[in-house]
Design a protein around this motif. Structure first.
Motif, PDB file in Angstrom:
ATOM      1  N   LYS A  22       0.902  -1.390   0.086  1.00  0.00           N
ATOM      2  CA  LYS A  22      -0.015  -0.143  -0.002  1.00  0.00           C
ATOM      3  C   LYS A  22       0.802   1.262   0.207  1.00  0.00           C
ATOM      4  CE  LYS A  22      -4.027   1.857   2.545  1.00  0.00           C
ATOM      5  NZ  LYS A  22      -5.221   1.474   3.656  1.00  0.00           N
ATOM      6  N   THR A  23       1.856   1.240   0.579  1.00  0.00           N
ATOM      7  CA  THR A  23       2.951   2.367   0.672  1.00  0.00           C
ATOM      8  C   THR A  23       4.042   2.226  -0.525  1.00  0.00           C
ATOM      9  OG1 THR A  23       4.459   1.250   2.058  1.00  0.00           O
ATOM     10  CG2 THR A  23       2.768   2.418   3.212  1.00  0.00           C
ATOM     11  N   GLY A  24       3.898   1.371  -1.526  1.00  0.00           N
ATOM     12  CA  GLY A  24       4.729   1.330  -2.506  1.00  0.00           C
ATOM     13  C   GLY A  24       5.853   0.556  -2.122  1.00  0.00           C
ATOM     14  N   ASP A  25       6.020  -0.192  -0.877  1.00  0.00           N
ATOM     15  CA  ASP A  25       7.299  -0.888  -0.743  1.00  0.00           C
ATOM     16  C   ASP A  25       7.137  -2.400  -1.083  1.00  0.00           C
ATOM     17  OD1 ASP A  25       9.711  -1.880   0.165  1.00  0.00           O
ATOM     18  OD2 ASP A  25       9.465  -1.091   2.149  1.00  0.00           O
ATOM     19  N   PHE A  26       7.418  -2.635  -2.332  1.00  0.00           N
ATOM     20  CA  PHE A  26       7.335  -3.953  -3.072  1.00  0.00           C
ATOM     21  C   PHE A  26       8.154  -4.935  -2.756  1.00  0.00           C
ATOM     22  CE2 PHE A  26       5.059  -1.181  -5.915  1.00  0.00           C
ATOM     23  CZ  PHE A  26       3.522  -1.361  -5.518  1.00  0.00           C
ATOM     24  N   TYR A  90      -1.561  -3.759  -6.314  1.00  0.00           N
ATOM     25  CA  TYR A  90      -0.815  -2.564  -5.953  1.00  0.00           C
ATOM     26  C   TYR A  90       0.145  -2.391  -6.983  1.00  0.00           C
ATOM     27  CZ  TYR A  90      -3.293  -0.921  -1.521  1.00  0.00           C
ATOM     28  OH  TYR A  90      -4.455  -0.734  -0.804  1.00  0.00           O
ATOM     29  N   LYS A  91       0.778  -3.567  -7.214  1.00  0.00           N
ATOM     30  CA  LYS A  91       1.909  -3.263  -8.260  1.00  0.00           C
ATOM     31  C   LYS A  91       1.533  -2.877  -9.546  1.00  0.00           C
ATOM     32  CE  LYS A  91       5.264  -6.954  -6.162  1.00  0.00           C
ATOM     33  NZ  LYS A  91       5.724  -8.145  -6.577  1.00  0.00           N
ATOM     34  N   ARG A  92       0.232  -3.362 -10.057  1.00  0.00           N
ATOM     35  CA  ARG A  92      -0.154  -3.012 -11.339  1.00  0.00           C
ATOM     36  C   ARG A  92      -0.548  -1.305 -11.353  1.00  0.00           C
ATOM     37  NH1 ARG A  92      -4.482  -7.012 -13.559  1.00  0.00           N
ATOM     38  NH2 ARG A  92      -4.178  -5.402 -15.255  1.00  0.00           N
ATOM     39  N   LEU A  93      -1.203  -1.111 -10.240  1.00  0.00           N
ATOM     40  CA  LEU A  93      -1.635   0.291  -9.986  1.00  0.00           C
ATOM     41  C   LEU A  93      -0.499   1.454  -9.996  1.00  0.00           C
ATOM     42  CD1 LEU A  93      -4.582  -0.162  -7.371  1.00  0.00           C
ATOM     43  CD2 LEU A  93      -4.653   0.574  -9.664  1.00  0.00           C
ATOM     44  N   ALA A  94       0.564   0.710  -9.511  1.00  0.00           N
ATOM     45  CA  ALA A  94       1.780   1.390  -9.393  1.00  0.00           C
ATOM     46  C   ALA A  94       2.354   1.879 -10.845  1.00  0.00           C
ATOM     47  CB  ALA A  94       2.877   1.039  -8.331  1.00  0.00           C
ATOM     48  N   LYS A  95       2.273   1.166 -11.713  1.00  0.00           N
ATOM     49  CA  LYS A  95       2.860   1.148 -13.135  1.00  0.00           C
ATOM     50  C   LYS A  95       2.367   2.196 -13.768  1.00  0.00           C
ATOM     51  CE  LYS A  95       4.549  -3.578 -13.266  1.00  0.00           C
ATOM     52  NZ  LYS A  95       4.591  -4.675 -14.155  1.00  0.00           N
TER      53      LYS A  95
END
Length: 95
Positions: A22-26, A90-95
């Motif tokens: 959620k915070t982008g720390d994949f 979340y990974k897909r949304l971050a792209k």
């Protein structure tokens, strides 16, 4: 107790994976999912030992604790599966 402890730890790690994603720390999210998988393996090993004893004819008394432990493990497995999907989302949304 191995089912309850490891199942609970797996669920907690899976939840931490969602929070990290959620915070982008994949990287952390992936590490927490791996940690959850490791706890589930330990829980599965406990379950397998119980099933092996049952197959040998050493029947365990089914108590509320036994039922609770199985329920706990099944919940953890389901939560881990869903956490993996949420992290991927979340990974897909971050792209």
């Amino acid at each position: 107790m191995g089912l309850i402890v490891n199942g609970g730890n797996a669920k907690s790690s899976a939840f931490e994976a969602i929070k990290a994603a959620k915070t982008g720390d994949f990287d952390k999210a992936d590490a927490k999912l791996k940690e959850a998988d490791d706890f589930l393996i330990e829980a599965h090993n406990s379950q397998t030992a119980m099933l092996t004893e049952e197959a040998k004819g050493n029947h365990a008394k089914v108590t509320l604790l036994t039922v609770h432990s199985q329920d706990h493990l099944m919940n953890a497995i389901t939560f881990r599966d869903l956490a993996g999907e949420i992290v991927d989302l979340y990974k897909r949304l971050a792209k």
